[in-house]
Write an enzyme that holds these catalytic residues in place. Structure first.
Site, PDB file in Angstrom:
ATOM      1  N   GLY A  31       0.749  -1.211   0.141  1.00 34.89           N
ATOM      2  CA  GLY A  31      -0.134  -0.113   0.109  1.00 34.89           C
ATOM      3  C   GLY A  31       0.695   1.167   0.045  1.00 34.89           C
ATOM      4  O   GLY A  31       2.329   1.101  -0.278  1.00 34.89           O
ATOM      5  N   TYR A  32       0.038   2.455   0.309  1.00 33.10           N
ATOM      6  CA  TYR A  32       0.659   3.697  -0.067  1.00 33.10           C
ATOM      7  C   TYR A  32       1.209   3.709  -1.326  1.00 33.10           C
ATOM      8  O   TYR A  32       2.613   4.193  -1.492  1.00 33.10           O
ATOM      9  CB  TYR A  32       1.644   4.123   1.168  1.00 33.10           C
ATOM     10  CG  TYR A  32       1.905   5.637   1.578  1.00 33.10           C
ATOM     11  CD1 TYR A  32       0.766   5.944   2.340  1.00 33.10           C
ATOM     12  CD2 TYR A  32       2.776   6.428   1.028  1.00 33.10           C
ATOM     13  CE1 TYR A  32       0.893   7.275   2.673  1.00 33.10           C
ATOM     14  CE2 TYR A  32       2.948   7.662   1.474  1.00 33.10           C
ATOM     15  CZ  TYR A  32       1.931   8.292   2.148  1.00 33.10           C
ATOM     16  OH  TYR A  32       1.623   9.605   2.386  1.00 33.10           O
ATOM     17  N   LEU A  33       0.201   3.744  -2.213  1.00 35.14           N
ATOM     18  CA  LEU A  33       0.402   3.339  -3.656  1.00 35.14           C
ATOM     19  C   LEU A  33       1.128   4.617  -4.227  1.00 35.14           C
ATOM     20  O   LEU A  33       0.988   5.713  -4.037  1.00 35.14           O
ATOM     21  CB  LEU A  33      -0.937   3.003  -4.185  1.00 35.14           C
ATOM     22  CG  LEU A  33      -1.675   1.813  -3.732  1.00 35.14           C
ATOM     23  CD1 LEU A  33      -2.982   1.674  -4.497  1.00 35.14           C
ATOM     24  CD2 LEU A  33      -0.773   0.570  -3.935  1.00 35.14           C
ATOM     25  N   HIS A  37       3.688   1.291  -8.072  1.00 34.10           N
ATOM     26  CA  HIS A  37       2.730   0.011  -7.908  1.00 34.10           C
ATOM     27  C   HIS A  37       1.560   0.245  -9.072  1.00 34.10           C
ATOM     28  O   HIS A  37       1.352  -0.955  -9.445  1.00 34.10           O
ATOM     29  CB  HIS A  37       1.871   0.299  -6.571  1.00 34.10           C
ATOM     30  CG  HIS A  37       2.744   0.467  -5.334  1.00 34.10           C
ATOM     31  ND1 HIS A  37       2.769   1.220  -4.606  1.00 34.10           N
ATOM     32  CD2 HIS A  37       3.410  -0.653  -4.873  1.00 34.10           C
ATOM     33  CE1 HIS A  37       3.532   1.015  -3.536  1.00 34.10           C
ATOM     34  NE2 HIS A  37       3.958  -0.276  -3.674  1.00 34.10           N
ATOM     35  N   GLN A  61       7.867  -9.889   7.536  1.00 38.06           N
ATOM     36  CA  GLN A  61       8.910  -9.504   6.756  1.00 38.06           C
ATOM     37  C   GLN A  61       9.592  -8.414   7.555  1.00 38.06           C
ATOM     38  O   GLN A  61      10.624  -7.783   6.906  1.00 38.06           O
ATOM     39  CB  GLN A  61       8.306  -9.226   5.458  1.00 38.06           C
ATOM     40  CG  GLN A  61       7.617  -8.094   5.116  1.00 38.06           C
ATOM     41  CD  GLN A  61       7.142  -8.065   3.831  1.00 38.06           C
ATOM     42  OE1 GLN A  61       6.417  -8.751   3.374  1.00 38.06           O
ATOM     43  NE2 GLN A  61       7.674  -7.079   3.019  1.00 38.06           N
ATOM     44  N   GLY A 148       7.905  -6.106  -8.944  1.00 39.21           N
ATOM     45  CA  GLY A 148       8.659  -4.788  -9.503  1.00 39.21           C
ATOM     46  C   GLY A 148      10.282  -5.224  -9.341  1.00 39.21           C
ATOM     47  O   GLY A 148      10.753  -6.097  -8.413  1.00 39.21           O
ATOM     48  N   ASP A 151      12.232  -4.091  -6.174  1.00 37.78           N
ATOM     49  CA  ASP A 151      12.895  -5.228  -5.225  1.00 37.78           C
ATOM     50  C   ASP A 151      13.507  -6.643  -5.849  1.00 37.78           C
ATOM     51  O   ASP A 151      12.740  -7.593  -6.004  1.00 37.78           O
ATOM     52  CB  ASP A 151      11.778  -5.506  -4.367  1.00 37.78           C
ATOM     53  CG  ASP A 151      11.218  -4.348  -3.469  1.00 37.78           C
ATOM     54  OD1 ASP A 151      11.708  -3.930  -2.419  1.00 37.78           O
ATOM     55  OD2 ASP A 151      10.281  -3.424  -4.085  1.00 37.78           O
ATOM     56  N   SER A 187       7.324   3.790  -1.150  1.00 35.16           N
ATOM     57  CA  SER A 187       6.539   4.312  -0.204  1.00 35.16           C
ATOM     58  C   SER A 187       7.237   5.015   0.845  1.00 35.16           C
ATOM     59  O   SER A 187       6.905   6.041   1.621  1.00 35.16           O
ATOM     60  CB  SER A 187       5.638   3.056   0.309  1.00 35.16           C
ATOM     61  OG  SER A 187       4.927   2.416  -0.740  1.00 35.16           O
TER      62      SER A 187
END
Ligand code: AMP
Length: 281
Positions: A31-33, A37, A61, A148, A151, A187
């Site tokens: 989230g916190y797009l 994203h 994690q 993505g 990462d 984010s």
């Protein structure tokens, strides 16, 4: 767009879409797009007819002392962005929905690929990532899932898990979306003060310099690493955690860069940990 807080709702909605003949795409996020994203959603839309996005800040994690409690969240804004970009189903489980008996006892062990880079810097991180990704893939059962390149180690590990455990899903890795000045969208960029935001450009500048040197014919890893370190060291606010040139399959350091070698950086800018990478030409 359907917003689903429960696994049962997701399963029912995906089953319904499949009855209509849809191919299902999946984009897992915390989230916190941002546009990074949303580029994954666009990729999912190109490759499927029914796009599921998950937003779940996975406690498993995060290590002790990391930013789990202050990780940025804005579900109202995320919901509007997801709906506006063609997400069909937004899965927003609680921690209790995902881990009803507390922390899971049986987990996905990532093995030697997690001993390097971010896995070395964040013990247990990739075990948490792969465990939640395996759960999410089992819940959604997509035909294709989009991750993505930002990462990069995560994408390598997810591909490896899918291969090693015969999970019936296609994994697609989408390119890094950057700010106009080169900073990779994240984010966590919201944590940066204005001065840190300026200093953070050193990561993409260092990777850009390695990319340019490789394009000009430099193959010696020691010299490419020195080029990157010089740029990072010129920014006092940037404290590199690793600066590496690695083989994209084994994640082991290389002495000679070849096409596909990944230049990867993790660095603290103030108290914010940022990662970035580039695939060398
Ligand atoms: P996160 O919400 O940070 O866990 O990221 C969710 C997915 O978005 C992961 O597959 C990330 O690799 C991907 N992602 C994050 N930042 C970017 C970016 N700047 N460009 C492309 N994909 C990204």
């Amino acid at each position: 767009m359907i917003t689903a807080p429960t696994i049962a709702t997701v399963r029912a909605a995906v089953a319904e879409a499949r009855r209509g003949g849809a191919r299902v795409g999946f984009v897992p996020t915390m989230g916190y797009l941002h546009q990074g994203h949303l580029s994954l959603v666009e990729e999912a839309r190109r490759r499927s007819d029914f796009v599921v996005m998950s937003i779940f800040v996975n406690p498993l994690q995060f290590g002790a002392g990391e930013d789990l409690d202050r990780y940025p969240r804005d579900l109202a804004r995320d919901t509007a962005l997801a709906a506006g970009h063609g997400v069909d189903l937004l899965f927003v489980p609680t921690v209790e929905e995902m881990y009803p008996t507390g922390e899971p006892v049986v987990r996905v062990v990532p093995g030697r690929l997690a001993a390097r880079l971010d896995g070395a810097a964040r013990p247990g991180h990739f075990e948490g990532v792969l465990t939640v990704v395996a759960k999410l893939l089992n819940i959604v059962q997509p035909d294709v899932a989009i991750f993505g390149q930002k990462d990069f180690q995560q994408a390598v590990l997810v591909r490896r898990m899918v291969a090693d455990l015969e999970l019936p899903v296609e994994i697609v890795v989408a390119p890094i979306v950057r700010e106009p000045d080169g900073l990779a969208l994240s984010s966590r960029n919201v944590y940066l003060s204005p001065a840190e935001r300026v200093a953070a450009r050193a990561l993409s500048r260092a990777l850009g310099a390695a990319d340019a040197a490789a394009r000009a014919g430099e193959r010696d890893a020691a010299r490419l690493l020195a080029t990157m370190r010089d740029i990072l060291d010129a920014e006092p606010a940037v404290r590199p955690q690793y600066v590496e040139l690695v083989d994209p399959a084994t994640l082991e350091p290389v002495t000679t860069a070849v096409p596909g070698t990944v230049a990867a950086i993790a660095a603290f800018v103030g108290s914010t940990r940022l990662i970035d990478n580039v695939v060398l030409p």
